[in-house]
Write a protein that holds these residues in place. Structure first.
Motif, PDB file in Angstrom:
ATOM      1  N   ASP A   3      32.183  28.360  35.755  1.00 56.36           N
ATOM      2  CA  ASP A   3      32.142  28.610  36.249  1.00 56.36           C
ATOM      3  C   ASP A   3      32.884  28.607  37.620  1.00 56.36           C
ATOM      4  OD1 ASP A   3      29.613  27.170  35.751  1.00 56.36           O
ATOM      5  OD2 ASP A   3      30.277  24.964  35.779  1.00 56.36           O
ATOM      6  N   THR A   6      33.785  34.329  39.267  1.00 53.01           N
ATOM      7  CA  THR A   6      32.260  34.551  39.233  1.00 53.01           C
ATOM      8  C   THR A   6      32.349  36.309  38.724  1.00 53.01           C
ATOM      9  OG1 THR A   6      33.263  35.895  41.219  1.00 53.01           O
ATOM     10  CG2 THR A   6      32.827  33.728  41.792  1.00 53.01           C
ATOM     11  N   ASN A   8      32.309  39.504  41.036  1.00 53.23           N
ATOM     12  CA  ASN A   8      32.932  39.561  41.544  1.00 53.23           C
ATOM     13  C   ASN A   8      35.190  39.296  40.698  1.00 53.23           C
ATOM     14  OD1 ASN A   8      31.289  39.906  43.386  1.00 53.23           O
ATOM     15  ND2 ASN A   8      31.656  38.654  44.825  1.00 53.23           N
ATOM     16  N   ASP A   9      35.432  38.740  40.452  1.00 52.29           N
ATOM     17  CA  ASP A   9      35.993  38.527  39.873  1.00 52.29           C
ATOM     18  C   ASP A   9      36.451  39.155  38.465  1.00 52.29           C
ATOM     19  OD1 ASP A   9      37.125  36.491  41.794  1.00 52.29           O
ATOM     20  OD2 ASP A   9      36.480  34.855  39.967  1.00 52.29           O
TER      21      ASP A   9
END
Length: 167
Positions: A3, A6, A8-9
């Motif tokens: 969790d 993300t 984007n990571d």
């Protein structure tokens, strides 16, 4: 994907994996890091150079030094350091002193310690301590799981397995 990580990571973590593979190809332990600005742009990147330069040539330390020279304090605080492995205590201290922002990592120091033990690799000269115990108010995400975690583990297995077969 945990969790804390993300979508984007993921591109930045894959970049770290590529840098870690580059380090391995050069004969170094597989570590790679990317410093990303608040807008998502890559500001700087580094890979491990321990065998090539000296035992302190960790990518996280190199990026902290780069940030101290090239970024204003506000930009450092807004930046995210993506890395293939959780910072060692030296790199965590540099990160904290420079005032860098969030840390996102693929594997934890605890996981690395376990992998090295399983491989029969020599024990590290330092104890790995979670970065949150070194950097006050650290914002941290990681470790990864699934494919990304298996990829970084495979790089460590390749490095330490090859070294152990030479002894």
């Amino acid at each position: 994907m945990p969790d804390s990580l993300t979508g984007n990571d993921l591109p930045h973590l894959r970049h770290c994996l590529a840098l870690a593979a580059e380090a391995l190809a050069a004969g170094d332990e597989p570590f790679g890091s990317v410093l990303v600005g608040a807008g998502g742009e890559v500001l700087a990147q580094a890979r491990n150079h321990v065998n090539e330069l000296n035992t302190l040539a960790h990518p996280e330390l190199e990026l902290a030094q780069w940030a101290a020279t090239h970024l204003a304090p506000a930009a450092r605080a807004a930046a995210t350091l993506y890395t293939s492995g959780e910072h060692c205590p030296m790199c965590a201290a540099a990160h904290g002193w420079v005032g860098l922002g969030k840390i996102v990592y693929l594997s934890s120091g605890q996981q690395l310690t376990q992998w090295l033990s399983e491989l029969g690799a020599p024990e590290s000269p330092i104890q790995f301590i979670p970065v949150q115990e070194i950097i006050r108010h650290a914002e941290v995400a990681g470790p990864a799981n699934g494919e990304l975690l298996q990829e970084i583990k495979a790089l460590h297995v390749a490095y330490h397995g090859a070294r152990n077969s030479k002894s």
